[in-house]
Scaffold this active site. Structure first.
Site, PDB file in Angstrom:
ATOM      1  N   ASN A   1      23.568  61.694  54.926  1.00 31.79           N
ATOM      2  CA  ASN A   1      23.602  63.059  54.386  1.00 31.79           C
ATOM      3  C   ASN A   1      23.888  63.053  52.887  1.00 31.79           C
ATOM      4  O   ASN A   1      23.300  63.835  52.134  1.00 31.79           O
ATOM      5  CB  ASN A   1      24.631  63.913  55.128  1.00 31.79           C
ATOM      6  CG  ASN A   1      24.010  64.591  56.336  1.00 31.79           C
ATOM      7  OD1 ASN A   1      22.823  64.435  56.606  1.00 31.79           O
ATOM      8  ND2 ASN A   1      24.792  65.363  57.072  1.00 31.79           N
TER       9      ASN A   1
ATOM     10  N   ASP B   1      31.563  74.746  77.275  1.00 31.33           N
ATOM     11  CA  ASP B   1      32.113  75.422  76.107  1.00 31.33           C
ATOM     12  C   ASP B   1      33.319  76.235  76.573  1.00 31.33           C
ATOM     13  O   ASP B   1      33.271  76.839  77.649  1.00 31.33           O
ATOM     14  CB  ASP B   1      31.065  76.336  75.476  1.00 31.33           C
ATOM     15  CG  ASP B   1      31.354  76.571  74.000  1.00 31.33           C
ATOM     16  OD1 ASP B   1      30.559  76.111  73.161  1.00 31.33           O
ATOM     17  OD2 ASP B   1      32.395  77.195  73.694  1.00 31.33           O
TER      18      ASP B   1
ATOM     19  N   PHE C   1      20.902  63.197  63.641  1.00 33.97           N
ATOM     20  CA  PHE C   1      20.259  63.385  62.335  1.00 33.97           C
ATOM     21  C   PHE C   1      19.302  64.570  62.370  1.00 33.97           C
ATOM     22  O   PHE C   1      18.345  64.612  61.620  1.00 33.97           O
ATOM     23  CB  PHE C   1      19.526  62.101  61.935  1.00 33.97           C
ATOM     24  CG  PHE C   1      20.425  60.893  61.885  1.00 33.97           C
ATOM     25  CD1 PHE C   1      21.322  60.724  60.839  1.00 33.97           C
ATOM     26  CD2 PHE C   1      20.405  59.933  62.900  1.00 33.97           C
ATOM     27  CE1 PHE C   1      22.171  59.627  60.796  1.00 33.97           C
ATOM     28  CE2 PHE C   1      21.246  58.830  62.859  1.00 33.97           C
ATOM     29  CZ  PHE C   1      22.134  58.675  61.809  1.00 33.97           C
ATOM     30  N   LEU C   2      19.530  65.491  63.316  1.00 30.66           N
ATOM     31  CA  LEU C   2      18.579  66.595  63.447  1.00 30.66           C
ATOM     32  C   LEU C   2      18.771  67.626  62.340  1.00 30.66           C
ATOM     33  O   LEU C   2      19.872  67.842  61.850  1.00 30.66           O
ATOM     34  CB  LEU C   2      18.708  67.256  64.820  1.00 30.66           C
ATOM     35  CG  LEU C   2      20.027  67.895  65.250  1.00 30.66           C
ATOM     36  CD1 LEU C   2      20.136  69.319  64.752  1.00 30.66           C
ATOM     37  CD2 LEU C   2      20.109  67.857  66.755  1.00 30.66           C
ATOM     38  N   ARG C   3      17.641  68.197  61.947  1.00 30.33           N
ATOM     39  CA  ARG C   3      17.676  69.271  60.947  1.00 30.33           C
ATOM     40  C   ARG C   3      17.550  70.600  61.663  1.00 30.33           C
ATOM     41  O   ARG C   3      16.738  70.724  62.581  1.00 30.33           O
ATOM     42  CB  ARG C   3      16.486  69.147  59.995  1.00 30.33           C
ATOM     43  CG  ARG C   3      16.514  67.948  59.082  1.00 30.33           C
ATOM     44  CD  ARG C   3      15.123  67.663  58.567  1.00 30.33           C
ATOM     45  NE  ARG C   3      14.200  67.380  59.678  1.00 30.33           N
ATOM     46  CZ  ARG C   3      12.876  67.352  59.571  1.00 30.33           C
ATOM     47  NH1 ARG C   3      12.304  67.599  58.416  1.00 30.33           N
ATOM     48  NH2 ARG C   3      12.103  67.077  60.609  1.00 30.33           N
TER      49      ARG C   3
ATOM     50  N   LYS D   1      29.996  82.816  75.860  1.00 27.68           N
ATOM     51  CA  LYS D   1      28.854  81.997  75.446  1.00 27.68           C
ATOM     52  C   LYS D   1      28.238  81.307  76.666  1.00 27.68           C
ATOM     53  O   LYS D   1      27.021  81.235  76.820  1.00 27.68           O
ATOM     54  CB  LYS D   1      29.360  80.950  74.447  1.00 27.68           C
ATOM     55  CG  LYS D   1      28.317  80.530  73.450  1.00 27.68           C
ATOM     56  CD  LYS D   1      28.984  79.726  72.374  1.00 27.68           C
ATOM     57  CE  LYS D   1      27.957  79.021  71.525  1.00 27.68           C
ATOM     58  NZ  LYS D   1      28.542  78.039  70.643  1.00 27.68           N
TER      59      LYS D   1
ATOM     60  N   GLY E   1      14.720  73.123  42.961  1.00 21.55           N
ATOM     61  CA  GLY E   1      14.941  74.562  43.133  1.00 21.55           C
ATOM     62  C   GLY E   1      16.417  74.895  43.081  1.00 21.55           C
ATOM     63  O   GLY E   1      17.186  74.243  42.347  1.00 21.55           O
TER      64      GLY E   1
ATOM     65  N   CYS F   1      26.038  71.203  56.424  1.00 23.59           N
ATOM     66  CA  CYS F   1      26.212  69.743  56.502  1.00 23.59           C
ATOM     67  C   CYS F   1      26.432  69.043  55.162  1.00 23.59           C
ATOM     68  O   CYS F   1      27.397  68.304  55.004  1.00 23.59           O
ATOM     69  CB  CYS F   1      25.011  69.128  57.202  1.00 23.59           C
ATOM     70  SG  CYS F   1      24.760  69.847  58.812  1.00 23.59           S
TER      71      CYS F   1
HETATM   72  C1  UGA Z   1      20.802  67.934  57.320  1.00 23.63           C
HETATM   73  C2  UGA Z   1      20.105  66.582  57.446  1.00 23.63           C
HETATM   74  O1  UGA Z   1      18.763  66.681  56.916  1.00 23.63           O
HETATM   75  C3  UGA Z   1      20.048  66.139  58.913  1.00 23.63           C
HETATM   76  O2  UGA Z   1      19.475  64.841  58.996  1.00 23.63           O
HETATM   77  C4  UGA Z   1      21.483  66.120  59.489  1.00 23.63           C
HETATM   78  O3  UGA Z   1      21.489  65.787  60.856  1.00 23.63           O
HETATM   79  C5  UGA Z   1      22.089  67.503  59.341  1.00 23.63           C
HETATM   80  O4  UGA Z   1      22.095  67.862  57.939  1.00 23.63           O
HETATM   81  C6  UGA Z   1      23.501  67.463  59.883  1.00 23.63           C
HETATM   82  O5  UGA Z   1      24.321  66.712  59.361  1.00 23.63           O
HETATM   83  O6  UGA Z   1      23.764  68.106  60.901  1.00 23.63           O
HETATM   84  P1  UGA Z   1      20.063  70.476  57.681  1.00 23.63           P
HETATM   85  O7  UGA Z   1      21.294  70.788  56.898  1.00 23.63           O
HETATM   86  O8  UGA Z   1      19.826  71.163  58.977  1.00 23.63           O
HETATM   87  O9  UGA Z   1      19.991  68.901  57.986  1.00 23.63           O
HETATM   88  O10 UGA Z   1      18.793  70.822  56.776  1.00 23.63           O
HETATM   89  P2  UGA Z   1      17.941  70.036  55.665  1.00 23.63           P
HETATM   90  O11 UGA Z   1      16.528  70.131  56.040  1.00 23.63           O
HETATM   91  O12 UGA Z   1      18.477  68.704  55.367  1.00 23.63           O
HETATM   92  O13 UGA Z   1      18.173  70.975  54.394  1.00 23.63           O
HETATM   93  C7  UGA Z   1      19.445  71.083  53.759  1.00 23.63           C
HETATM   94  C8  UGA Z   1      19.326  71.892  52.482  1.00 23.63           C
HETATM   95  O14 UGA Z   1      18.630  71.153  51.475  1.00 23.63           O
HETATM   96  C9  UGA Z   1      18.552  73.214  52.639  1.00 23.63           C
HETATM   97  O15 UGA Z   1      19.233  74.236  51.950  1.00 23.63           O
HETATM   98  C10 UGA Z   1      17.220  72.924  51.988  1.00 23.63           C
HETATM   99  O16 UGA Z   1      16.612  74.080  51.459  1.00 23.63           O
HETATM  100  C11 UGA Z   1      17.632  71.959  50.880  1.00 23.63           C
HETATM  101  N1  UGA Z   1      16.544  71.074  50.401  1.00 23.63           N
HETATM  102  C12 UGA Z   1      15.948  70.202  51.260  1.00 23.63           C
HETATM  103  C13 UGA Z   1      16.154  71.129  49.069  1.00 23.63           C
HETATM  104  O17 UGA Z   1      16.684  71.910  48.261  1.00 23.63           O
HETATM  105  N2  UGA Z   1      15.143  70.283  48.640  1.00 23.63           N
HETATM  106  C14 UGA Z   1      14.541  69.407  49.486  1.00 23.63           C
HETATM  107  O18 UGA Z   1      13.644  68.664  49.027  1.00 23.63           O
HETATM  108  C15 UGA Z   1      14.947  69.366  50.821  1.00 23.63           C
END
Ligand code: UGA
Length: 452
Positions: free
Chosen positions: A230, A30, A156-158, A35, A275, A282
């Site tokens: 996404n 980095d 694809f990590l969350r 950091k 909701g 992302c």
């Molecule tokens: C998302 C994708 O799920 C990952 O696969 C991807 O790698 C990542 O973006 C990225 O591009 O880096 P992330 O943003 O970390 O991951 O979180 P998510 O779990 O997808 O949630 C995203 C948003 O959707 C949150 O605000 C969550 O509260 C909301 N959400 C999720 C809903 O409102 N309803 C749902 O049923 C699921």
């Protein structure tokens, strides 16, 4: 294998720690020296469950540096995991990506190296990175040909379950136009593909995980897979939210509707929680970038556009519902439970809480808030917004006319609701994530309203 990772943000750090954990020698680079210092001392700048523990286990294989000279010449694989933040037009800012590609090219030696785009990059970036590498390499040495190939390996990590998603992914996608690059990345990921590593005790391997499928494609397809995945998840959420609006009008229960359609295996149950909609760094950025790319080709993408419109509308629903319940908002006190864009993270990027708090403040509301982890970051990032941050969830309730559940942290499911209700001016709660037990809340004397 010897690996270098450029960028120690969410993606870079998680990838680096996981690859070191499965046995590779990883140099995380980095340009931010403070950091690097902090990471070398085991201090992690983000909140991600078990990252600290896994980093400790992987430490013998991990090196943090800000020197390209140290990280690049011996690397067999170099991942670029730098930020690609959105510009006002929706197209991502590729400045960090181009800087990283040039610096890699300036330090590569002549042995075969695979340079992998891990950042979410616009379609066609693979070729562009390839030309930047070549130019930078040739400026330095013209006698030996550059032996490198560019690949795309989207993540694809969350956030909040980043390590689980990296060690036990649904699939690994590798886009490469050169077969040699695929072979190298296949060897790199083999312990994950075959699930031969010993799982950490705190991140046990789910029983359903056997081998992990590898999808090998051309560069452009891998780049598009990331955006399309996404966008699809974002539109799945917006779809259930649109149905939720209608459910509210016709007296249907949106949670049951979601369950009912999700049990169809062609649809699947996940990402159908209605909701206040999606936030985070992302979905907003990637859907905007997809629209920007389509526009470059003269295409209109009405489905992706609609997903964004519906998501924006969900934020307004909070204000609408509060207006319907309280009639007048000016002078009221409203408490927000949760600030992070989702549970198990302290990330506030495009967090619905920030937008909703601002909308309420603009209408003359006094806003109080709590978040188990993100409250300190919120204070640091938004010191002048005027939100009163409370140390405990129960303190938020004091003198409130309504509470709004914004982030469904587990600890909010079992609060002392009777006690909380007594501290409020009136026991009203809006459940922005449809995550609370409405009947229990009603027994505790609350008026319980769902946001859908
Ligand atoms: C998302 C994708 O799920 C990952 O696969 C991807 O790698 C990542 O973006 C990225 O591009 O880096 P992330 O943003 O970390 O991951 O979180 P998510 O779990 O997808 O949630 C995203 C948003 O959707 C949150 O605000 C969550 O509260 C909301 N959400 C999720 C809903 O409102 N309803 C749902 O049923 C699921």
């Amino acid at each position: 294998m010897r690996v270098a990772i450029i960028g120690t943000g969410y993606v870079g750090l998680t990838t680096g720690v996981c690859l070191a954990f499965i046995g590779h020698s990883v140099y995380c680079l980095d340009t931010d020296e403070s950091k690097v210092k902090a990471l070398s001392a085991g201090k992690i700048p983000i909140y991600e469950p078990y990252l600290e523990e896994l980093l400790e286990e992987a430490r013998p294989n991990l090196h943090f540096t800000s020197s390209y000279e140290e990280a690049i010449p011996d690397a067999e694989v170099v991942f670029i995991a730098v930020g690609t933040p959105p510009t006002p037009s929706g197209a991502p800012n590729l400045e960090y990506l181009s800087q990283a590609a040039r610096s890699i090219g300036q330090h590569m030696n002549c042995k075969f190296t695979v340079v992998v785009n891990k950042s979410t990059v616009p379609i066609g970036s693979g070729n562009w990175v390839g030309s930047l590498l070549r130019d930078a390499y040739e400026q330095r040495s013209t006698d030996r040909k550059l032996e490198s190939a560019v690949a795309s390996n989207p993540e694809f990590l969350r956030e909040g379950s980043a390590l689980h998603d990296s060690l036990y992914p649904d699939r690994i996608v590798i886009g490469a136009d050169e077969p040699r690059a695929l072979e190298v990345l296949y060897s790199l990921y083999r312990p994950i593909l075959d699930q031969t590593f010993t799982a950490p005790t705190y991140l046990p391997r789910p029983e359903s995980v056997g081998g992990v499928p590898l999808l090998s494609t051309d560069l452009a397809s891998a780049e598009l897979i990331k955006y399309a995945a996404n966008a699809f998840l974002a539109l799945k959420i917006s779809f259930i939210n649109e149905i939720g609006m209608l459910a509210g009008r016709v007296g249907a229960n949106i949670s049951e509707v979601g369950r009912g359609i999700g049990l169809d295996s062609r649809i699947g149950p996940r990402f159908l929680n209605a909701g206040i909609g999606w936030g985070g760094s992302c979905f907003g950025k990637d859907t905007a970038a997809l629209l920007a790319t389509a526009a470059e080709y003269g295409l209109h993408m009405p489905i992706v556009e609609a997903a964004r419109v519906v998501n924006k509308r969900q934020r307004d629903r909070v204000v609408e519902k509060l207006l319907a319940e309280l009639k007048i908002l000016k002078g009221r006190t409203i408490g927000l439970l949760g600030l992070a864009f989702k549970p198990n993270t302290d990330d506030l990027r495009e967090a619905p809480a920030v937008e909703i708090a601002q909308k309420l403040i603009d209408r003359g509301v006094r806003v109080k808030a709590h978040d188990p982890i993100a409250r300190h970051r919120f204070q640091a990032d938004h010191p002048n917004m005027g939100v009163q941050i409370c140390e405990r969830a129960t303190d938020v309730a004091e003198g409130c006319d309504a509470l709004v559940l914004i982030t469904e942290w587990n600890e909010y499911r079992d609060l002392e609701w009777e006690e909380i209700g007594k501290r409020m001016r009136q026991p009203l709660i809006l459940d922005g994530r449809l995550a609370l037990d409405g009947e229990k809340l009603e027994r505790a004397g609350f008026r319980y309203v769902e946001i859908s």
